[in-house]
Design an enzyme around this catalytic site. Structure first.
Site, mmCIF file in Angstrom:
data_model
loop_
_atom_site.group_PDB
_atom_site.id
_atom_site.type_symbol
_atom_site.label_atom_id
_atom_site.label_comp_id
_atom_site.label_asym_id
_atom_site.label_seq_id
_atom_site.Cartn_x
_atom_site.Cartn_y
_atom_site.Cartn_z
ATOM 1 N N ASP A 50 19.843 -62.040 -47.783
ATOM 2 C CA ASP A 50 19.365 -62.296 -49.352
ATOM 3 C C ASP A 50 19.360 -63.847 -49.096
ATOM 4 O O ASP A 50 19.781 -64.514 -48.573
ATOM 5 C CB ASP A 50 20.360 -61.734 -50.322
ATOM 6 C CG ASP A 50 19.855 -62.109 -51.659
ATOM 7 O OD1 ASP A 50 18.730 -61.922 -51.870
ATOM 8 O OD2 ASP A 50 20.440 -62.273 -52.597
ATOM 9 N N ASP A 52 19.022 -66.076 -52.759
ATOM 10 C CA ASP A 52 19.807 -66.819 -53.760
ATOM 11 C C ASP A 52 21.082 -66.075 -53.855
ATOM 12 O O ASP A 52 21.399 -64.966 -53.726
ATOM 13 C CB ASP A 52 19.068 -66.437 -55.099
ATOM 14 C CG ASP A 52 17.645 -66.928 -55.204
ATOM 15 O OD1 ASP A 52 17.682 -68.167 -54.934
ATOM 16 O OD2 ASP A 52 16.775 -66.281 -55.763
ATOM 17 N N ASP A 246 25.083 -61.278 -51.870
ATOM 18 C CA ASP A 246 25.926 -61.645 -52.495
ATOM 19 C C ASP A 246 26.195 -60.575 -53.742
ATOM 20 O O ASP A 246 27.052 -60.733 -54.636
ATOM 21 C CB ASP A 246 25.535 -62.926 -53.006
ATOM 22 C CG ASP A 246 24.336 -63.089 -54.116
ATOM 23 O OD1 ASP A 246 23.479 -62.461 -53.650
ATOM 24 O OD2 ASP A 246 24.510 -63.512 -55.353
#
Length: 296
Positions: A50, A52, A246
């Site tokens: 990922d 961000d 995250d």
């Protein structure tokens, strides 16, 4: 004890349940069972990550992220940076990441816009769509041969945009009521900004669904379709690919359902304590991508 009728199996005596396997973390020693589970997986030959919360956070690179990306590129191993944000083209994102010291080529970026365009091209080649979104989405659809129109389109495609137009949403509602199929790039209900949370595509999709009674098909994470299309893009196999994220509810869930090794980093949304509350688990937890540099 008497004999049971023919064909009926005697129930087994109850057995004690083994305790649930704890999470692997970057600062803990695996138990023998965990070592076996880790060894069961083949070595990682491809990486999905990922963007961000993993490589960048609040407009700044995560410590260790430039080194992680540099090691990936030097290794020659296939990798993709994934994002549910459909606003930007890969070229836009490459430029934005470059300003933060992250050297990610255009071909190593896979967005929900690209995944949506690929999905539609597979489902209905050369189709038509009414689009609410920005350059990332419209460019991707043009690239697969789609015609963008508000005249009896095959699909209404909803993506992210900085300014959602009430007029455009009304048009989408009417086209869906007239029979257009409803597609949304991603289910995220909010997005980040300096001032705080912003309503995102998932929230607008909910409004359109309420008005039409039609639920959209979401292409982006946590739909494993996003992962599978990414794997196909780099000719990777799920058994030898790791997904770094995250968020437990998108990145980790998506990777898990696609059969990948999943690695949760603690530099974004989900904390270690929050991870324990989910009914599914990542393969392991590390503090940040800096802990993964030596694995590449």
């Amino acid at each position: 004890m008497g004999h049971l009728p023919h064909g009926v199996l005697r129930p087994r005596p109850p057995t004690h349940h083994r305790p649930a396997r704890r999470l692997l973390t970057g600062d803990s020693t695996p138990t023998p069972l965990e070592r076996v589970n880790m060894q069961d997986r083949k070595p990682v030959e491809s990486w999905l990550t990922d963007m961000d919360g993993v490589l960048v956070h609040e407009g700044q690179p995560v410590p260790g992220a430039p080194e992680f990306v540099s090691r990936l590129r030097a290794s020659g191993k296939p990798f993709l940076v994934l994002t549910n944000n459909s606003i930007y083209t890969p070229r836009d994102l490459t430029a934005r990441l470059s300003r933060m010291g992250l050297d990610v080529p255009e071909q190593s970026i896979w967005s929900s816009a690209l995944a949506t365009a690929q999905f539609l091209a597979d489902q209905r080649p050369g189709g038509t769509a009414y689009v609410i979104g920005e350059a990332g989405l419209t460019t991707a659809l043009h690239a697969v041969g789609y015609v963008l129109t508000d005249f009896a389109p095959d699909y209404v495609v909803l993506g992210e945009t900085r300014t959602y137009s009430f007029e455009a949403i009304t048009k989408a509602v009417r086209l869906i009521n007239d029979g257009a199929r409803f597609i949304c790039t991603n289910p995220d209900v909010t997005g980040p900004s300096v001032e705080g949370a912003l309503p995102a595509a998932g929230s607008v999709a909910a409004m359109i669904s309420k008005a039409t009674g039609v639920e959209p098909y979401f292409v982006g994470k946590p739909n494993p379709m996003m992962m599978r299309s990414a794997l196909n893009t780099i000719n990777a196999h799920s058994e030898t690919t790791a997904m770094i994220g995250d968020r437990m509810d998108t990145d980790i869930l998506c990777g898990l359902e696609a059969g990948l090794e999943t690695i949760l980093v603690l530099t974004g949304i989900s904390s270690r304590a929050e991870a324990e509350r989910y009914p599914y688990r990542p393969s392991r937890i590390v503090n940040s991508v800096a802990d993964l540099v030596d694995e590449i």
